[in-house]
Design an enzyme around this catalytic site. Sequence first.
Site, PDB file in Angstrom:
ATOM      1  N   GLU A   1       0.854  -1.195   0.000  1.00 12.01           N
ATOM      2  CA  GLU A   1       0.000   0.000   0.000  1.00 12.01           C
ATOM      3  C   GLU A   1       0.878   1.229   0.000  1.00 12.01           C
ATOM      4  OE1 GLU A   1      -2.603   0.556   3.359  1.00 12.01           O
ATOM      5  OE2 GLU A   1      -3.452  -1.447   3.180  1.00 12.01           O
TER       6      GLU A   1
ATOM      7  N   GLU B   1     -13.378   4.508   0.280  1.00 12.84           N
ATOM      8  CA  GLU B   1     -14.167   3.595   1.121  1.00 12.84           C
ATOM      9  C   GLU B   1     -14.932   4.456   2.116  1.00 12.84           C
ATOM     10  OE1 GLU B   1     -12.005  -0.361   1.975  1.00 12.84           O
ATOM     11  OE2 GLU B   1     -10.410   1.041   1.464  1.00 12.84           O
TER      12      GLU B   1
ATOM     13  N   LYS C   1     -15.175   3.832   6.110  1.00 12.24           N
ATOM     14  CA  LYS C   1     -14.001   3.713   6.983  1.00 12.24           C
ATOM     15  C   LYS C   1     -14.058   4.725   8.103  1.00 12.24           C
ATOM     16  CE  LYS C   1     -10.142   1.461   5.131  1.00 12.24           C
ATOM     17  NZ  LYS C   1      -8.741   1.547   4.732  1.00 12.24           N
TER      18      LYS C   1
ATOM     19  N   GLU D   1      -9.091   9.358   5.388  1.00 10.96           N
ATOM     20  CA  GLU D   1      -9.195   7.887   5.324  1.00 10.96           C
ATOM     21  C   GLU D   1     -10.245   7.424   4.301  1.00 10.96           C
ATOM     22  OE1 GLU D   1      -7.627   5.257   6.838  1.00 10.96           O
ATOM     23  OE2 GLU D   1      -6.133   6.643   7.629  1.00 10.96           O
TER      24      GLU D   1
END
Length: 440
Positions: free
Chosen positions: A264, A318, A321, A327
């Site tokens: 990542e 996302e 999250k 994030e």
Amino acid sequence: MRKSSIFFLICFLLQYFCSSNSESFVGVNYGIVADNLPPPDATAKLLKSTSIEKVRLYGADPAIIKALANSGIGIVIGAANGDIPAMASDPNFAGQWVNSNVMAYYPASKIIVVSVGNEVVTSGDQNLLSNLLPAMRNVQNALNSASLGGKIKVSTVHSMAVLGQSEPPSAGAFNSSFGDTLKALLQFQSENSSPFMINPYPFFAYQSDPRPETLAFCLFQPNAGRVDSRTGIKYMNMFDAQVDAVHSALSAMGFKDVEIVVAETGWPYKGDPNEVGPSLDNAKNYNGNLINYLRSKVGTPLMPGKSVDTYIFALYDENLKPGPGSERSFGLFRSDLSMIYDAGLSKSAQTPASTPLTPAPTASAATLTPSPTPVMPSPKTPTTTPAILAPTTPSTPLTPGILPPGSEIRGTATSCEPLHSLLLIIVTIIAFTLVEVHRE
Ligand SMILES: *[C@@H]1O[C@H](CO)[C@@H](O)[C@H](O)[C@H]1NC(C)=O
């Protein structure tokens, strides 16, 4: 066979051998902590329209694995942390897991790695930690029984917090608290040619040292560079510094030949008002310049001449999250499949329209100010624990190293794999021998 046709044959082979595999180190993370994601088929279609050649899943969602069948896209699948104890204690459980998550789809779906757990070593969960290696062994044994050992690697993903020291890069070392665990893991991984997977995030390094020169260093933009005082190597970007710190840690433990994979890395394009760093420009510059840099195959100062396999975080935002706004804003694509910004991943446009790369690192006499900040893991979320390269104070003014227009490093047609070069030489010799024989 006429000489000219042999010439064209050689040209063709040269092109073929030197351009194949050119993008195989660019992958993307496909997390699904969201309630607005497109259907798997649409995602598979999207991926096929890009130059992305690998995708990392956190789990083993059958729909997406199936949707990627016959696409040629390499797939990293994940076994959940919660499955680790059962996998460790029961070989049949591991065998079942491999049957239903790998055998059911392979080889149509090109599964390349099974990641057993995510960031287990730094999770602080002793039960998981002690079960991690036995679980990996059982998965490996199950793959071996299915004659897939060696074809599909068994690994696990770490946060940068496994490092106790990351600055300067040549002094990179694992946190001694994890020493025995990592040594045993690495022994297993070395025996099975499995990659060491880790999550470096220059974004978090910038958040902890939000100065303009740090931003330029993190975004692969012109900057004064930072000199590793032990080696004299001048680092021109944070990504290299972080990856080389991992390399040094592996070397110090005796595993310098274990391949590093960046599982990542990424940069959020927006965040909360109080967050420093997230922006559309920064995200586009980081990911765009990183992808260009990987394609150049310059490598890092300690691992020159090749690119580390790198999975960009992330394919989509996302939205479920937890944590700060950033994030939920690491995505490259919206759920309607449109690009949030152009990182240069479309098949046609191989060079993103972003800030030019800085030149390759060079040695320099200037030395870094000793670092006051140690590696600082952040507890925020399971998937994005940062490591920080200590802030430094470059004394020299910025020397812009912008490449002239049209000279962006692409590296797709100019660099050959050693094996391919060897094959090419052999083919050339055979071709010319044929010409000679034909003449006589
Ligand atoms: C090493 O890990 C331990 C346990 O997680 C932690 O308490 C300590 O602060 C870490 N040390 C460094 C230098 O990161």
